[in-house]
Design a protein around this motif. Structure first.
Motif, short mmCIF file in Angstrom:
data_model
loop_
_atom_site.label_atom_id
_atom_site.label_comp_id
_atom_site.label_asym_id
_atom_site.label_seq_id
_atom_site.Cartn_x
_atom_site.Cartn_y
_atom_site.Cartn_z
N LEU A 29 0.83 -1.20 0.00
CA LEU A 29 0.00 0.00 0.00
C LEU A 29 0.87 1.26 0.00
O LEU A 29 0.55 2.24 -0.69
CB LEU A 29 -0.92 -0.01 1.22
N GLY A 30 1.97 1.24 0.74
CA GLY A 30 2.86 2.39 0.76
C GLY A 30 3.47 2.67 -0.61
O GLY A 30 3.56 3.83 -1.03
N VAL A 31 3.87 1.61 -1.34
CA VAL A 31 4.45 1.79 -2.67
C VAL A 31 3.41 2.35 -3.64
O VAL A 31 3.69 3.28 -4.41
CB VAL A 31 5.01 0.44 -3.18
N ILE A 32 2.19 1.81 -3.59
CA ILE A 32 1.14 2.29 -4.50
C ILE A 32 0.83 3.76 -4.25
O ILE A 32 0.76 4.57 -5.18
CB ILE A 32 -0.13 1.43 -4.33
N LEU A 33 0.66 4.13 -2.98
CA LEU A 33 0.33 5.51 -2.67
C LEU A 33 1.49 6.45 -3.00
O LEU A 33 1.28 7.58 -3.44
CB LEU A 33 -0.05 5.64 -1.19
N ALA A 34 2.72 6.00 -2.77
CA ALA A 34 3.88 6.83 -3.11
C ALA A 34 3.91 7.14 -4.60
O ALA A 34 4.17 8.28 -5.00
CB ALA A 34 5.18 6.14 -2.68
N VAL A 65 -8.12 1.59 4.10
CA VAL A 65 -7.79 0.33 3.42
C VAL A 65 -7.46 -0.77 4.43
O VAL A 65 -7.94 -1.91 4.33
CB VAL A 65 -6.62 0.54 2.43
N LEU A 66 -6.62 -0.43 5.41
CA LEU A 66 -6.18 -1.46 6.36
C LEU A 66 -7.30 -1.95 7.27
O LEU A 66 -7.21 -3.03 7.86
CB LEU A 66 -5.01 -0.93 7.19
#
Length: 663
Positions: A29-34, A65-66
């Motif tokens: 999720l962090g990679v997608i949002l970044a 999301v989480l």
């Protein structure tokens, strides 16, 4: 309502309790949002010259999301927003500088490997440089880091539920609707401005009507808000009127537009001079805590190697200092590659020895200035927040210094009027140095906010630093194709990749245009050094006044960078920040002397959240339609009504924030 323990007594998650942080779902999720937020902010920044801080929006999206998973916790949410905001911040560093190479005519597009190398190396350096700064600024520096506090409040409220979530949600919805009505539908004005001419002197005034800056002002408090506003008055109440009284108005413009043009092309450089002096002063004040932090880290490494490892609380475990030094040296390699590949020796007209010296100077200056200005950017983020952190100001100072040193290195015969090719290559070298420093400073300022959030919620610092690296590398991978796409779709700063394109849809790239004009101005001998010098003298006067207050034991202090930020930023941004500070003070008086309430902080955080989320979401229809008017509901003739409605709605939010904060 009492303040949460996270802010008043210690971390929300105590050091002796461990929760999963870097999990597979948080990493994905962090990679997608970044990637998404980096792309969205690249468009916004090229269009209007400002980006939207992504920490709070990313935290809200992450929580949503989480919650779909059975097991999720606040530290996972914090890890996601850490990575996502790093991607957004890197976009600012790239778009403020690298498009200037196209405006110079030095690039015809955005070469993938070159753009990737500059963004990745600069961003990683920004992460590395924040590691020894964390204790110095967050724990020992006594700085507020307003958006770091706001993000922590959002995360804690989401974890606890109850009234705090309602306060954030209500404020976020309301703030988002205001942003949609202002920027999307255009039924509310986003700014109000005007000008009065007295003789030859022009007095301009204006204010943003967005509610996010009102929330920022509430969080930073009255003292910092007043100093930022005072800096704005130096430019707009004194600088512009004096300049116009002496030199008259620029040709073809009048009223507020004339004041804005004079500020952006002349008076703004007062802020550059003030920030240069203020930055040096801040560095001097940080030498001792940074030195102590580095020593403590080396001591921990030595004791661990000798088998005498001291137990360090989980919430104080940074990346070991030898990794920081090794990583910094490793980043020199891609910088050498990109400088050799971008700076063309024949264009520079330099001998082999001079060319090698130029490359070595560029790499070393980028590393040294990157650390110095990362420290300054982290300090300024602690004062006024990362959204209002004038990264372009420290970048201009970098480009100015680098250009002057290049004049010495390459010979004073480099002159834009005499040898345009050599001067352009020299200016491109300065821009490239500035790009590395800008990426490092942008990441440093934002990451210090994230580390402040982590300090409050009880995160593990080295895990956040790992995710900051992940966010930087993700942003670096996607930014080059995004920039190439935007350049080919719209054109940048008056440069078009092909004939027949619509100039009305062009992305102005205002910050990159400013960088280009500074670099070219040095080699064309056209910069007004008098104004820069006056700004430096103003900073010296403020430092002296602050030291006098310190000697007298006054509780009121005047950090010079807060005033310098106000001089550099448009007055429109300083006014709502000042009003937010007044609300904080008035609400504190109503509560019997306390400076803030938990509900006020949550509500202010919600205002920032809503405006930031909608600001990012609006980039999607704007990009698809290739127009910022795609959602407009009213004609131009509605402007006067929109201004009246905008002012009334904004004042209504001022009163609403006060009512919430005093309970």
């Amino acid at each position: 309502m009492e303040r949460p323990a996270s802010v008043s007594t210690g971390p929300y998650i105590p050091p002796d309790r461990s929760l999963p942080e870097i999990t597979v779902k948080a990493l994905i999720l962090g990679v997608i949002l970044a990637a998404v937020l980096a792309a969205a902010n690249a468009y916004l920044g090229l269009k209007v010259g400002m980006t939207v801080s992504a920490s709070i929006p990313a935290a809200v999206i992450s929580m949503g999301v989480l919650r779909l998973f059975r097991r999720a916790n606040i530290l996972e949410n914090n890890i996601v927003q850490t990575a996502a905001s790093a991607g957004e911040s890197l976009a600012a560093g790239v778009i403020f500088t690298l498009p200037a190479l196209i405006l110079l005519g030095y690039w015809q597009g955005f070469p993938y490997l070159d753009t990737l190398a500059v963004a990745a190396a600069g961003g990683v350096l920004g992460v590395l440089f924040t590691i020894p700064l964390r204790r110095a600024l967050i724990i020992e520096g006594g700085l507020r880091f307003p958006e770091g506090i706001a993000t922590a409040e959002v995360l804690i409220a989401g974890d606890e539920g109850g009234r705090g979530v309602r306060d954030i949600a209500v404020a976020a919805v309301a703030g988002g609707l205001v942003k949609l009505a202002q920027t999307g539908f255009r039924v509310l004005a986003g700014t109000v401005d005007g000008a009065v001419q007295v003789g030859r002197a022009l007095f301009g005034f204006g204010s943003e009507l967005g509610v996010a800056l009102l929330g920022v002002g509430y969080i930073v408090g009255l003292r910092i808000a007043t100093l930022v506003f005072a800096g704005g008055l130096i430019s707009w109440l004194f600088g512009i009127p004096i300049y116009t009284a002496l030199h008259g108005l620029p040709e073809g413009v009048e009223g507020y537009e004339a004041a804005l043009q004079i500020w952006s092309t002349k008076i703004r450089y007062l802020g550059v001079g003030a920030m240069a002096v203020g930055g040096l002063w801040a560095l001097l004040s940080l030498i001792r805590p940074i030195r102590d932090g580095v020593r403590a880290s080396w001591q921990a490494v030595r004791e661990a190697r000798q088998g005498h490892q001291v137990a360090i609380p989980r919430t104080e475990r940074d990346t070991p200092i030898h990794f920081v030094l090794a990583g910094t040296l490793a980043m020199a390699l891609p910088l050498v590659f990109v400088f050799l590949h971008v700076i063309d020796q024949p264009h520079l007209g330099a001998s082999d020895g001079t060319y090698a010296a130029t490359i070595a100077f560029g790499v070393l200056f980028a590393l040294v200035a990157g650390f110095l200005f990362s420290s300054v950017a982290g300090y300024m983020a602690g004062l006024v927040g990362s959204s209002n952190n004038p990264i372009s100001g420290v970048t201009i100072a970098t480009i100015l210094t680098a250009s002057l040193l290049l004049l010495v290195l390459l010979g004073s015969q480099i002159d834009l009027q005499v040898n345009a090719e050599r001067a352009t290559a020299a200016a491109a070298t300065a821009i490239l140095i500035g790009a590395v420093v800008c990426c490092a400073a942008a990441i440093a300022g934002d990451n210090m906010q994230d580390l402040k959030t982590g300090h409050l919620v009880g995160a593990t610092p080295y895990k956040q630093q790992i995710m900051q690296m992940v966010g930087v590398l993700t942003g670096a991978l996607v930014l080059a194709p995004v920039l190439e796409l935007l350049f080919n779709a719209y054109g940048l700063g008056g440069v078009f990749p092909r004939e027949g394109m619509d100039p009305s849809q062009m992305l102005a790239a205002p910050q990159a245009s400013l960088m280009q004009s500074v670099a070219q101005g040095v080699f064309a001998r056209s910069l007004d050094w008098t104004i820069i010098g006056i700004g430096a003298l103003i900073a010296v006067a403020i430092i002296v006044a602050d030291q006098v207050l310190k000697a007298r034991g006054s509780s009121f202090r005047m950090p010079v960078l807060a005033v310098a930020v106000g001089i550099y930023l448009p007055l429109e941004l300083s006014v709502p920040i000042f009003l937010g500070g007044l609300v904080s003070y008035a609400a504190g008086r109503a509560l019997g002397g306390r400076q803030e309430s938990s509900r006020g902080l949550l509500f202010a955080s919600g205002l920032i959240t809503g405006e930031a989320l909608v600001g990012i979401l609006l980039a999607i229809p704007f990009a698809l339609a290739q127009s910022t008017d795609v959602l407009r509901l009213v004609p131009d003739s509605f402007a006067s009504v929109a201004h009246a409605l905008g002012v009334l709605v904004f004042l209504g939010f001022v009163y609403w924030l006060y009512r919430v904060a005093r309970t």
